[in-house]
Structure formats: C-alpha cells, structure tokens
Design a protein around this motif. Structure first.
Motif, PDB file in Angstrom:
ATOM      1  N   GLU A   1      64.245  18.258  14.431  1.00  0.00           N
ATOM      2  CA  GLU A   1      62.860  17.897  14.756  1.00  0.00           C
ATOM      3  C   GLU A   1      62.765  17.044  16.020  1.00  0.00           C
TER       4      GLU A   1
ATOM      5  N   GLU B   1      66.712  25.547   6.442  1.00  0.00           N
ATOM      6  CA  GLU B   1      65.571  25.214   5.599  1.00  0.00           C
ATOM      7  C   GLU B   1      64.383  24.646   6.365  1.00  0.00           C
ATOM      8  N   MET B   2      64.612  24.071   7.549  1.00  0.00           N
ATOM      9  CA  MET B   2      63.530  23.457   8.315  1.00  0.00           C
ATOM     10  C   MET B   2      62.906  24.398   9.345  1.00  0.00           C
ATOM     11  N   GLU B   3      63.351  25.635   9.407  1.00  0.00           N
ATOM     12  CA  GLU B   3      62.958  26.516  10.508  1.00  0.00           C
ATOM     13  C   GLU B   3      61.446  26.714  10.598  1.00  0.00           C
ATOM     14  N   GLU B   4      60.803  27.070   9.502  1.00  0.00           N
ATOM     15  CA  GLU B   4      59.360  27.320   9.555  1.00  0.00           C
ATOM     16  C   GLU B   4      58.585  26.051   9.889  1.00  0.00           C
ATOM     17  N   THR B   5      59.040  24.916   9.367  1.00  0.00           N
ATOM     18  CA  THR B   5      58.396  23.634   9.671  1.00  0.00           C
ATOM     19  C   THR B   5      58.488  23.329  11.161  1.00  0.00           C
ATOM     20  N   LEU B   6      59.652  23.590  11.748  1.00  0.00           N
ATOM     21  CA  LEU B   6      59.846  23.337  13.178  1.00  0.00           C
ATOM     22  C   LEU B   6      58.959  24.235  14.030  1.00  0.00           C
TER      23      LEU B   6
ATOM     24  N   GLN C   1      56.151  25.593  13.144  1.00  0.00           N
ATOM     25  CA  GLN C   1      54.767  25.147  12.965  1.00  0.00           C
ATOM     26  C   GLN C   1      54.498  23.887  13.790  1.00  0.00           C
ATOM     27  N   LEU C   2      55.472  22.981  13.801  1.00  0.00           N
ATOM     28  CA  LEU C   2      55.325  21.746  14.568  1.00  0.00           C
ATOM     29  C   LEU C   2      55.239  22.043  16.064  1.00  0.00           C
TER      30      LEU C   2
ATOM     31  N   GLU D   1      51.785  23.262  16.726  1.00  0.00           N
ATOM     32  CA  GLU D   1      50.799  22.180  16.663  1.00  0.00           C
ATOM     33  C   GLU D   1      50.848  21.301  17.909  1.00  0.00           C
TER      34      GLU D   1
END
Length: 393
Positions: free
Chosen positions: A198, A223-228, A230-231, A234
């Motif tokens: 991140e 596991e963090m790929e989609e969150t990253l 999306q971030l 944004e």
C-alpha cells in the motif's frame, strides 16, 4: 570433502548455490530435501524440478541413504527443516555441523522470555555452544537473537540467499534503462500486509502531487490486490501505476533491468528478501526498509542504496524523491549495487568461501572471510541500524 546440505526443499534461491557447490565437489555434494514442496509455493510458480537435479536426494524416497549421508558426511550444512531429530543425532555424535538460520524472534525479541521456547532453543542450539557447530546467519539481526540464548559464541558468520546472478555491461544504464521519459520504479512481491504494498499507492499519490515524472511497476499478487487497485483508482493514480499481476522470475528481472529504482517495503517479519539481491544485480538504486534481514548485509546507506526505518513512510518518500531529483546519485548507487552482487554477494563467491572455510575447519582453523559471505557476523540489535542514516547527506 563430502558435504551434505539438508533443508525442507530446494528452491530457485538455493539452486545457484548448490550448482556452485556441485561444480566444485561433484558427487561429494548432496542436497537432502526432507519434504515435498507445499501447494502454496507451487501456486506461486515455484517448481518441483529441483528434485530431478543430480545432487538432490529426497528423504521421503530414500530415507536410509539420506540418514547415512547425514551421519557420515565430513560436514553437514543444516538449513530449515522440521526433522530436527536427524540433525540432533549428528550433533550428539560430535559431527562437524554448520547451521543456517534466519531469525529466532522475528516477531519481537521479547518472546525470548517464554520458558518453553527457551528450553527448545537450549535443546537445539545452546547446549552445543562448545561443540564443533557453527552458525551462518541468513539476515542481519540473526546474531542478536542467538546472542540472547547464548548460542554460538564467536562462531556466527554472515550468510544469505543467492538468486541467479546476471552479468551486464555498461549498456544496462545507457540502453536498457531509458534516460529519457519517466523514471521507472519497481516493487515486487506478494500483496500481503507484512510487505506493505500500500506504500506504493501512497507514493504514486505524493509523487504526482509533487509534479514528478515517474511510473511505478507492481509485480505480484495476493490478498490485498483488489484493495490496492481500488485505492489507486480512488487516488486517481492509475495512469502512474501498472499492476503486472503474478510474474515469472524472468519477467520480474526484466522489469528490474528496465527500472531505475527498486523500493522494498517489507517490515521486520521479512526474514531475508531475495528481491533485494535481484534488484541490486539489475542495477537499481535501492530504497529499502531497514528491518528486513538482507538490508544490513547488502546495503551501505548512501553508497549502494538508501535505508529507511521500518514503518516510516515519510522517510521512504524522502529517499525516493532524492533519487528522482539527483540522476547522477541514482546511477552511482545503482552501479555500486550491481557490483555488490557481482563482486561479493553471489552463489559462486558464497560456495567458494564456504568450501574454503570448511576445509580450514577440518584442520582446526577458523578463518572468516574479510567481507561478504562467511565474514564475521556483527551483533546488530533491531532499531540500532538507523543511527547514521543521515551521514550520506
């Protein structure tokens, strides 16, 4: 000299070292794999082809042969394995043994207060402090952990992991790494919390606001790929970031070769961090978190890279900005990083030093290397590495 290396399984980080040992010792070198590779590693692209190498023997297929090698070899090189019973049998017999270890207390040295843990450490390590047993420290903070349990006094030496080493000419900096257009920044690893991917989204946001000309390559998944993703959307930095997804090692190397800066953000839970070796070998100027095991051994702050304190994103940002704004310093550090790997921290050098060191041990002599693998491992306490980080200014 008959040398046997026992570990859980052979992988692409260990093969270059084993190949170098096999080249020197031939049939007198054996790698014992104690268990099949886990499905998780195979899913990440790791290969089982290592089992087919001529010097590899599998404990679960040839147990009698492997047990005999462990007991009868001149030297046993003991890496990580859950078959401590096999290593213990040799230690009890007084056989010359060299252990390889990452940290004991990666989550914090306060864990050393555990009575149960101390009993286990005494059984596996401390009680052999006066025996012919030595320790290769795969990480800068390993010696401080073993100092706590009073093991291996005067018998700890630098070690690490040794991915394939590439040889490049001056064209790496004049042709492959483009000198016009955006500065290329690469990050590689699994998208998991301990590796802090991140930080790279935040870095893109801050560099964009500062008006810098750059592009960030993220090689990996997790596991963090989609969150990253999306971030990144944004923060409106998608045009400055390429998510490459899972990449084969050759693809990662190509990204590193074409990049000017490698950012390594892992925290104290990272035992070593072989991507640092690979990026330095690819001529990248390194910006690295100081708590990962590889960093105190491979990076000289201000000479072949920049170190920032664990969790200090602001210091990481400052280091990246410095390299963006000072192209000559960026190239100087990249070239020094390259030479660090090709001259010192590579499989061939490590194998040659180890064989020399072991031959001297057989004569009763302890003669460390002057630098790099097999040099004396200093006791570095976590957090103390940052005292002189402003000296490069």
């Amino acid at each position: 000299m008959k040398l046997t290396f026992i570990s859980n399984y052979i992988n692409h980080h260990q093969i270059p070292f084993s190949e170098a040992c096999y080249k020197e010792l031939g049939a007198d070198y054996t790698f014992i794999q104690t268990s099949p590779m886990e499905a998780e590693r195979l899913a990440m692209g790791w290969s089982e082809e290592g089992e087919k190498l001529p010097y590899v023997r599998c404990l679960y297929q040839e147990e009698e042969l492997c047990r005999r090698l462990i007991m009868e070899s001149d030297v046993l090189l003991a890496g990580w394995t859950d078959r401590e019973d096999l290593i213990g049998a040799r230690l009890q017999a007084g056989g010359l043994t060299v252990r390889i270890s990452e940290r004991l207390y990666r989550e914090g040295q306060w864990k050393a207060i555990s009575p149960r843990g101390l009993i286990r450490k005494y059984k596996d390590h401390t009680r052999y402090r006066k025996k012919p047993v030595y320790l290769l420290c795969a990480g800068g903070y390993v010696p401080s952990d073993f100092r706590i349990i009073r093991a291996y006094p005067g018998k700890m030496f630098r070690w690490g992991y040794f991915p394939p080493t590439m040889q490049y000419g001056e064209e790496l900096w004049t042709t492959i790494k483009k000198n016009n257009g955006p500065i290329q920044i690469v990050w590689a690893g699994r998208f998991i919390p301990l590796k802090h991917p991140e930080y790279m989204i935040k870095l893109a946001e801050d560099l964009k606001q500062a008006g810098c000309l750059f592009h960030i390559h993220l090689a990996g998944s997790g596991e963090m790929e989609e969150t990253l993703k999306q971030l990144a959307d944004e923060q409106q930095v998608c045009e400055h970031i390429t998510f490459h997804g899972f990449c084969e090692p050759e693809q990662v190397r190509k990204l590193m070769e074409e990049s000017h800066i490698h950012v390594f953000t892992s925290n104290h839970l990272e035992g070593w961090g072989a991507v640092v070796n690979e990026a330095m070998n690819s001529g990248c100027a390194e910006v690295a978190s100081g708590q990962a095991g590889a960093v105190p051994y491979l990076i000289e702050h201000g000479k072949n890279g920049l170190i920032f304190p664990d969790g200090r994103y602001d210091c990481m940002l400052e280091a990246v900005k410095f390299l963006l704004e000072h192209p000559k310093e960026r190239e100087r550090m990249g070239k020094n990083a390259y030479r660090t790997i090709t001259d010192l921290w590579n499989a061939e050098k490590a194998a040659a030093e180890l064989i020399r060191f072991l031959q001297e041990l057989q004569k009763g002599n302890v003669i460390p290397a002057k630098a790099g693998p097999l040099s004396i491992a200093p006791v570095i306490w976590p957090g103390k590495i940052y005292r002189d980080l402003t000296a490069w200014r």
